[in-house]
Design a protein around this motif. Structure first.
Motif: not given
Lengths: 430, 342
Positions: A130-151
Motif C-alpha cells: 500500500v505505502v509503496f503504491t501510494l508513495g510512487r503515485g503521490s508524485e502524480a496524484f498530488l497535482n490537481w490536474n491529475f484529477w481533472v485532465q485526460d492524457l
C-alpha cells in the motif's frame, strides 16, 4: 395404611450446620442468561520474563547478524539481513527459555513467536504494497490536474503538471455502472430463485454458477473478444468491457447472495406465510429486508472485484488517452488498464502516472470495502443501533394504535373496524 | 346416498380391511402476483444458466477445433506456433502449475500463521481490525500487486535468489545453469523475471484469501474442547495443535485449494513480472517462465481465427483445472466437521 417407624435418613441439606441455598440460574439476576452464547476467556497474558526474553533474544540476534555481515559472510541486501537475524533470534530465544523451562514450554513459546511473526510478515507486506503504491503515485496524484485532465495532451516527456487520469476514472465508472446494471437485478433474481424455489433445476443452476466462479477472468475477456468483437463485428468499446466484467462478476454475486438468502431464518418466512401473505410479498417484505446488509456486502465485494480486474478490460476495451463518454463507440480505458499500459512504458513520468492511477484505484476499492464493512458484516436480522431504535418506535406506535382501537365486532349493527389505516401503518413499518 | 359413499364410510370404520388412510392432497392456489413472480424468478435462473452454459459451450466448441487439429501433441508440445500447426500447452501448463505451487508453498504457512494469530493470539480488541485488514488484502486489485512485484520485490529478491542458488544449487530445482557462484563478476540478471518471483507475487494475493477462510474455521472450534484441553494441562500451543487444527483441517485444506484456484487463473500480476518463454523451465530461479493466462494476454491481439481457437483451448484447460480444484475445495470444506455447519 402402614406407617414406618424408622425415620427417613436426614437429607444432607437438612443436617445442622449446613447452609442450604438453591440458586436457579437467571432468577437472582446475577447469573448470565442461559441462551446467551458463551464468551471466550482471553488467555493471552504477558509475563515480564517473556518480554525480557524476547527483547534479549532480539538484541542478540541483531548484534550477531551485524557481526556476521561485517566479518564473516559477504552477504548483502536488507532482506537477507532480516532473514538471518530472524533465524538467529529464534535460536537465541530457544536457548533463553530452555534455561528455565522444560521442552513443552519451549515448544509453546516458539510456536507463539512463529505465529506472531508469520502474521507480522503478511501484514507488513500489505503495508509495503500500500505505502509503496501510494508513495510512487503521490508524485502524480498530488497535482490537481491529475484529477481533472485526460492524457491526450501529455506526451511521455511532459512533466507531471500536464495531463491526468480523469478519462480512466470516468471509464471505470461507466463500465462498472453498466456491468452492475445488468448483474445486480439478474444476480439477485437468480439468487432468490436458488434460495426460494428449491428444485432439481435450481440445483443444476447452482452447480453451473459455482463452476463459473472458477472461470479465469482473462477467459471472460477472451470470450467477449471472440464473440462480440470478432464474430459480431463490433468495435472494441466500453460496453464490450462491461459485458466481460458482467460475466466475471455475476457468478460471484449470485453465489454470495445465495448463501446470505439461505441464512434467513425459516421461522420468519413461515410466520409471514401463516399470516396469509403471498410468497412474493413474503420475499419482498421479509426475506430481502432481513438479508439486506448481507446482500449489500455481496454486491459491493463483487463490485470491488470487477473494478480492480484488468484482464477482461485488456482484451475488450481498447486503449485511448481521450475522454470517451459513449460506451458503445470508440475505445474506453479503465484505471487498472491504464496502470497496466503506462507502467510498461520506459519513461519515468508515464510510470509515475501509472502508479497514480493504481493509487486512485486502490483508494476506490478501500472506500468500497469500508462501506461494505459498515453496511454488512452483520447476520441476518441483526439491526444497527439506529435500526433498533426505529423498530422499537414502530412497535411502540403499533402498541398505541392497538390500545386506542375501538372494541370491535360485537354485533352486526356496529360500525366496521377501522382496518384500512391499520394496513397503511403496517406497510410503513415493514 | 350413493353406493360408493357407503362403501367409503364402511372402509373408514373398518380399518383392518385394506385401504389405509392416505394424506390429503393439498392443492395450492397461487394468486396472480405469485404466478408472475414464480415465472420471473425461474426466468432469471434460466437466463443465468443459458448465458453461463453458452460461455462454457462456446469455449468448448472453439477449443475442440484446435485440440482436434493438434491431436495428442496438444498436451506434449512446448512451442506455441498455431499457424504452422505446431502448438501445445506443455510449457505454459507447466509454468502455470509451477507458479501456483510456489505461491501455495509460500502462502500456506503465512495463511495458517496469520489465521492462527488472529483467532488465538491476537488481543481481543485488535481482532476485528486484523480481520478487516486481511479481508482488505484479498480485495486489493491484482495490478497493484503486479506493480509491487515489478518495481519493488524484483530488486529486493535478487540477493535472496542468488544466495539460494549459490548454497542450494545442488538441488536441481534451485540450480541456475548460467550462473557461476565462483565468478565475482557474475551478473545477477539471470535471476530476474523468474517463476520464483511470480510465485511470490501470487502468494501475496493468495495468502489473504486462504487466511480469511482458515480464520473463520478456526474461530468455530468448540470452546468446550478448547477448555477441556487446557484443563488437562495442555499449553496453548498444545491446545491449538490437538483441538483447533484437527477441527479446522478441512477448512485449511479447502482454503488452500481455493487459493490455488485463484493462483492458477491470475493474469496481470504474472504477466507484469515474468518474461515469457516457451520451454519447460524446471529451474525456478532462472529468468523466464510462462502461464496460460499470460499467454492469452500476450497473443490474443494478433491472433488469426485458428490461433484464437488454440488460445481458447488453452483457456478451456485452465478453466477445467480451476473448476476441479474449486469443486474439490468445496467438497472438502463441506465434508469436514467444521464445514458441516456452514
Amino acid at each position: 395404611m402402614t406407617i414406618t417407624d424408622t425415620p427417613r435418613p436426614q437429607r444432607r441439606a437438612q443436617r445442622p450446620g449446613r447452609i442450604t441455598r438453591t440458586s436457579v440460574p437467571g432468577r437472582d439476576g446475577r447469573s448470565s442468561h442461559p441462551t446467551r452464547p458463551e464468551t471466550r476467556r482471553n488467555l493471552a497474558r504477558i509475563r515480564r520474563d517473556d518480554v525480557l526474553r524476547v527483547v534479549g533474544a532480539a538484541a542478540a540476534a541483531v548484534a550477531g547478524t551485524a557481526w556476521l555481515f561485517a566479518q564473516v559472510f559477504p552477504f548483502e541486501g536488507p532482506l537477507t539481513f532480516v532473514v538471518i537475524a530472524y533465524l538467529l533470534f529464534v535460536g537465541f530465544f530457544v536457548v533463553l527459555i530452555s534455561f528455565d523451562d522444560n521442552r513443552v514450554t519451549v515448544t509453546d513459546r516458539v510456536a507463539a513467536v512463529v505465529m506472531h511473526s508469520l502474521a507480522a510478515v503478511l501484514i507488513l507486506a500489505l503495508a509495503v504494497v500500500v505505502v509503496f503504491t501510494l508513495g510512487r503515485g503521490s508524485e502524480a496524484f498530488l497535482n490537481w490536474n491529475f484529477w481533472v485532465q485526460d492524457l491526450s495532451l501529455a506526451g511521455p516527456l511532459d512533466p507531471m503538471t500536464v495531463g491526468g487520469m480523469a478519462h480512466a476514472a470516468i471509464g471505470t465508472l461507466i463500465m462498472i455502472s453498466i456491468s452492475l446494471a445488468i448483474s445486480i437485478p439478474l444476480g439477485l433474481l437468480c439468487a432468490v430463485f436458488l434460495a426460494e424455489f428449491p428444485s432439481p433445476f435450481a440445483r443444476l443452476v447452482r452447480t453451473v454458477v459455482e463452476a463459473m466462479t472458477a472461470l479465469p477472468s482473462i477467459v471472460c475477456g477472451l470470450f467477449i473478444y471472440a464473440t462480440y468483437i470478432l464474430l459480431f463485428g463490433f468495435d472494441k468499446s466500453g460496453f464490450a468491457a462491461s459485458l466481460a466484467i458482467t460475466i466475471m462478476v455475476l457468478p460471484i454475486i449470485i453465489r454470495s447472495a445465495d448463501v446470505v438468502l439461505r441464512l434467513v431464518p425459516s421461522t420468519l418466512k413461515e410466520a409471514s406465510l401463516a399470516l396469509g401473505t403471498s410468497q412474493w410479498r413474503t420475499i419482498w417484505h421479509v426475506v430481502l429486508p432481513t438479508s439486506k446488509s448481507g446482500l449489500m456486502t455481496a454486491i459491493i465485494l463483487g463490485t470491488a472485484r470487477g473494478i480492480g480486474e484488468t484482464a477482461p478490460v485488456l482484451l475488450t476495451a481498447g486503449y485511448t488517452t481521450y475522454y470517451n463518454l459513449n460506451p458503445f463507440t470508440g475505445p474506453m480505458v479503465s484505471l487498472p488498464f491504464a496502470t497496466f499500459t503506462l507502467v510498461k512504458s520506459p519513461e519515468p513520468s508515464q510510470i509515475a502516472r501509472g502508479f497514480g492511477a493504481a493509487a486512485v484505484l486502490m483508494v476506490l476499492v478501500f472506500v468500497l470495502f469500508l462501506v461494505a464493512r459498515i453496511i454488512g458484516g452483520k447476520g441476518a436480522g441483526v439491526l444497527s443501533p439506529g435500526g433498533q431504535a426505529r423498530a422499537r418506535a414502530a412497535s411502540l406506535r403499533d402498541a398505541e394504535r392497538f390500545a386506542h382501537r375501538d372494541p370491535v365486532i360485537t354485533g352486526p349493527n356496529d360500525s366496521p373496524a377501522p382496518s384500512p389505516p391499520a394496513l397503511n401503518d403496517r406497510k410503513g413499518t415493514l | 346416498m350413493t353406493g360408493s359413499n357407503t362403501r367409503e364410510a364402511f372402509r373408514a370404520t373398518d380399518g383392518s380391511s385394506g385401504q389405509e388412510d392416505s394424506p390429503r392432497q393439498l392443492t395450492t392456489v397461487r394468486g396472480a402476483s405469485d404466478s408472475v413472480f414464480r415465472v420471473a424468478a425461474h426466468g432469471g435462473g434460466v437466463v443465468v444458466l443459458l448465458s453461463m452454459t453458452l460461455v462454457g459451450l462456446f469455449l468448448a466448441v472453439r477449443g475442440a477445433e484446435a485440440i482436434a487439429a493438434a491431436g495428442p501433441s496438444f498436451l506434449t508440445e512446448q512451442d506455441w506456433e498455431p499457424n504452422s500447426g505446431r502448438f501445445g500447452i506443455a510449457a505454459v501448463l507447466f509454468g502455470t502449475v509451477v507458479i501456483a505451487l510456489i505461491a501455495i508453498f509460500v502462502a500456506l504457512p503465512l495463511a495458517v500463521g496469520t489465521a492462527t494469530y488472529i483467532s488465538e493470539y491476537a488481543p481481543l480488541g485488535l481482532r476485528p481490525l486484523l480481520v478487516g485488514i486481511v479481508d482488505l488484502m484479498a480485495a486489493i486489485p491484482s495490478v497493484v500487486y503486479g506493480l509491487w512485484g515489478m518495481f519493488w520485490l524484483e530488486g529486493a529478491i535478487l540477493p535472496v535468489a542468488q544466495w539460494i542458488s549459490t548454497y542450494f544449487g545442488w538441488i536441481p530445482v534451485f540450480n541456475v545453469p548460467n550462473f557461476n557462484p565462483g565468478d565475482p563478476l557474475a551478473t545477477p540478471t539471470v535471476f530476474t523475471a523468474s517463476a520464483f518471483l511470480a510465485g511470490l507475487v501470487v502468494a501475496m494475493m493468495v495468502a489473504p484469501v486462504a487466511a480469511s477462510i482458515m480464520r473463520e474455521v478456526f474461530a468455530q472450534a468448540p470452546i468446550g474442547e478448547r477448555e477441556g484441553a487446557l484443563a488437562l494441562g495442555s499449553t496453548k500451543w498444545g491446545m491449538i495443535r490437538s483441538v483447533v487444527y484437527p477441527f479446522g483441517l478441512g477448512g485449511m485444506i479447502g482454503g488452500a485449494m481455493l487459493g490455488l484456484g485463484r493462483a492458477l487463473g491470475e493474469t496481470i500480476a504474472v504477466y507484469l513480472v515474468i518474461s515469457p518463454v516457451f520451454v519447460i523451465q524446471p529451474n525456478i530461479l532462472q529468468t523466464g517462465s510462462n502461464s496460460i493466462s499470460s499467454l492469452i494476454a500476450l497473443r490474443y491481439g494478433e491472433a488469426s481465427p485458428f490461433e484464437l481457437s488454440a488460445l481458447m483451448a488453452a483457456g478451456l484447460v485452465l478453466f477445467l483445472i480451476t473448476m476441479l480444484v474449486n469443486f474439490g475445495a468445496g467438497i472438502i470444506i463441506q465434508r469436514s466437521r467444521s464445514g458441516a455447519a456452514s
